[in-house]
Design an enzyme around this catalytic site. Structure first.
Site, PDB file in Angstrom:
ATOM      1  N   CYS A 133      -2.214   1.718   7.160  1.00  0.00           N
ATOM      2  CA  CYS A 133      -0.912   1.682   7.826  1.00  0.00           C
ATOM      3  C   CYS A 133      -1.051   0.764   9.038  1.00  0.00           C
ATOM      4  O   CYS A 133      -2.109   0.767   9.680  1.00  0.00           O
ATOM      5  CB  CYS A 133      -0.538   3.097   8.272  1.00  0.00           C
ATOM      6  SG  CYS A 133       0.929   3.169   9.307  1.00  0.00           S
ATOM      7  N   ARG A 265       5.325  14.002  10.127  1.00  0.00           N
ATOM      8  CA  ARG A 265       4.136  14.038  10.988  1.00  0.00           C
ATOM      9  C   ARG A 265       4.441  14.595  12.372  1.00  0.00           C
ATOM     10  O   ARG A 265       5.320  14.078  13.077  1.00  0.00           O
ATOM     11  CB  ARG A 265       3.526  12.645  11.133  1.00  0.00           C
ATOM     12  CG  ARG A 265       2.299  12.646  12.045  1.00  0.00           C
ATOM     13  CD  ARG A 265       1.567  11.323  12.080  1.00  0.00           C
ATOM     14  NE  ARG A 265       1.215  10.931  10.742  1.00  0.00           N
ATOM     15  CZ  ARG A 265       1.505   9.769  10.208  1.00  0.00           C
ATOM     16  NH1 ARG A 265       2.129   8.862  10.900  1.00  0.00           N
ATOM     17  NH2 ARG A 265       1.164   9.512   8.964  1.00  0.00           N
TER      18      ARG A 265
END
Ligand code: SAM
Ligand code: DTB
Ligand code: SF4
Length: 329
Positions: A133, A265
């Site tokens: 990421c 998250r």
């Protein structure tokens, strides 16, 4: 007769405001049911972050330690080497992360040697069999294509808050710039990671706007980070009131109901939350965290304390399937 399917119903601002105003435990109960219908509630996806290019950012995001507009303890550094980055990625994998997230304090990606080095970092992370990421600021479509070709799995670019509050937080780029980058990422076939920050002076309406905006992205983001402001000395937001844990829980629960399939998250700010508040967030559908001592420039809970919390709650990193977890007992 037309065969074109009708457009998916949009989430309205009123719908989200209604959700956020519900009694907290009713909201958590519903969110937990949605969560269990879409995910294994024992599994938490674990990412690790590394700032590969720290400080000196030309943007004026009022919460950020890395903005050149604020005099903060974070100083400007050059891009880390590919080797040093991959050494950190190896350690992250050994510590239990399954995704390695690299952040650069750039306004936007510029073609050239630094971008080429980031592409090498992504390739190296993939060779370690970790998901990759990055968060590099704004990207154009041809740059998103190159990121995809390097093997990038996720691009993080947060909408941060509702459109009505955005200009109070940042003036050097616009909400539509953010949406343009998300579109370039999506078109390139990279998973979208986009969420927000609580505690930056937003009204409850702006919070609802953010959630509606994220829920109405089509397709919805595969990853949604919810950050609570880490107050940074020297930024315009250093004196903001701490966000109350109940508001983090409510936001997580509403996000889970509105974006059921996403990986949600519990991101920056866990260091200021009690174990009990984090437990409620996991019950309400948070199923991802950052592991490791540091976020980008600020501390994260120690890995030991996260391991102890997982043990108390019967949670395990998603990368450890149940037979591996049983074998480790
Ligand atoms: N420059 C890139 C960008 O703007 O997307 C990436 C880096 S930026 C640090 C990534 C995200 O981290 C921000 O969009 C914000 O949501 C979050 N963040 C940054 N500073 C924070 C802070 N002090 N507290 C909580 N979250 C923060
Ligand atoms: C996200 O939403 N949160 C992370 C990640 N994406 C890049 C960043 C959190 C930064 C917290 C403040 C700091 O450490 O500088
Ligand atoms: Fe910080 Fe990213 Fe804003 Fe730069 S663009 S000031 S790194 S949040």
């Amino acid at each position: 007769m037309s065969l074109v399917p009708p457009p998916a119903p949009k989430t309205s601002l009123v719908d989200v405001e209604f959700l956020l105003a519900r009694p907290l435990l009713d909201l958590v109960f519903e969110a937990a049911q949605v969560h269990r219908a879409h995910h294994n509630p024992q599994e938490i996806q674990c990412s690790q972050l590394l700032s590969v290019k720290t400080g000196g950012c030309p943007e004026d995001c009022g919460y950020c330690s890395q903005s050149a507009h604020s005099d903060t303890p974070t100083k400007k550094e050059a891009l880390l080497s590919v080797e040093a980055t991959l050494a950190e990625a190896r350690q992250a994998k050994a510590a239990g992360a399954d995704r390695f997230c690299m952040g650069a304090a750039w306004r936007e990606v510029r073609d050239g040697s630094d971008f080429d080095a980031v592409l090498e970092m992504i390739k190296g992370v993939k060779e370690l069999e970790l998901e990759a990421c990055v968060t590099l600021g704004m990207v154009q479509p041809h740059q998103a294509e190159r990121l995809r070709e390097a093997g990038l799995d996720y691009y993080n670019h947060n909408l941060d808050t509702g459109r009505s509050h955005y200009d109070n937080v940042v003036t050097t780029h616009s909400y539509d710039d953010r949406l343009g980058t998300l579109d370039a990422v999506r078109q390139a076939g990279i998973h979208v990671c986009s969420g927000g920050i609580l505690g930056i002076g937003e009204s409850s309406q702006a919070r609802a706007e953010l959630l509606a905006e994220l829920a109405n992205l089509d397709p919805q983001p595969e990853s949604v980070p919810i950050n609570a402001l880490v107050r940074i000395e020297g930024t315009p937001m250093e004196d903001k009131d701490a966000v109350d844990w109940s508001e983090v829980v409510a936001t997580v629960a509403a996000a889970r109901i509105l974006i059921p399939a996403t990986t949600l998250r519990l991101s920056a700010g866990r260091g200021q939350m009690t174990e009990e508040a984090q437990a409620l967030c996991f019950l309400a559908g948070a199923n991802s965290i950052f592991l490791g001592d540091m976020l980008l420039t600020t501390p994260n809970p120690a890995p030991k304390s996260d391991a102890a919390l997982f043990s108390k709650l019967g949670l395990r990193p998603a990368s450890r399937n149940s037979s591996a977890a049983d074998a480790g007992k």
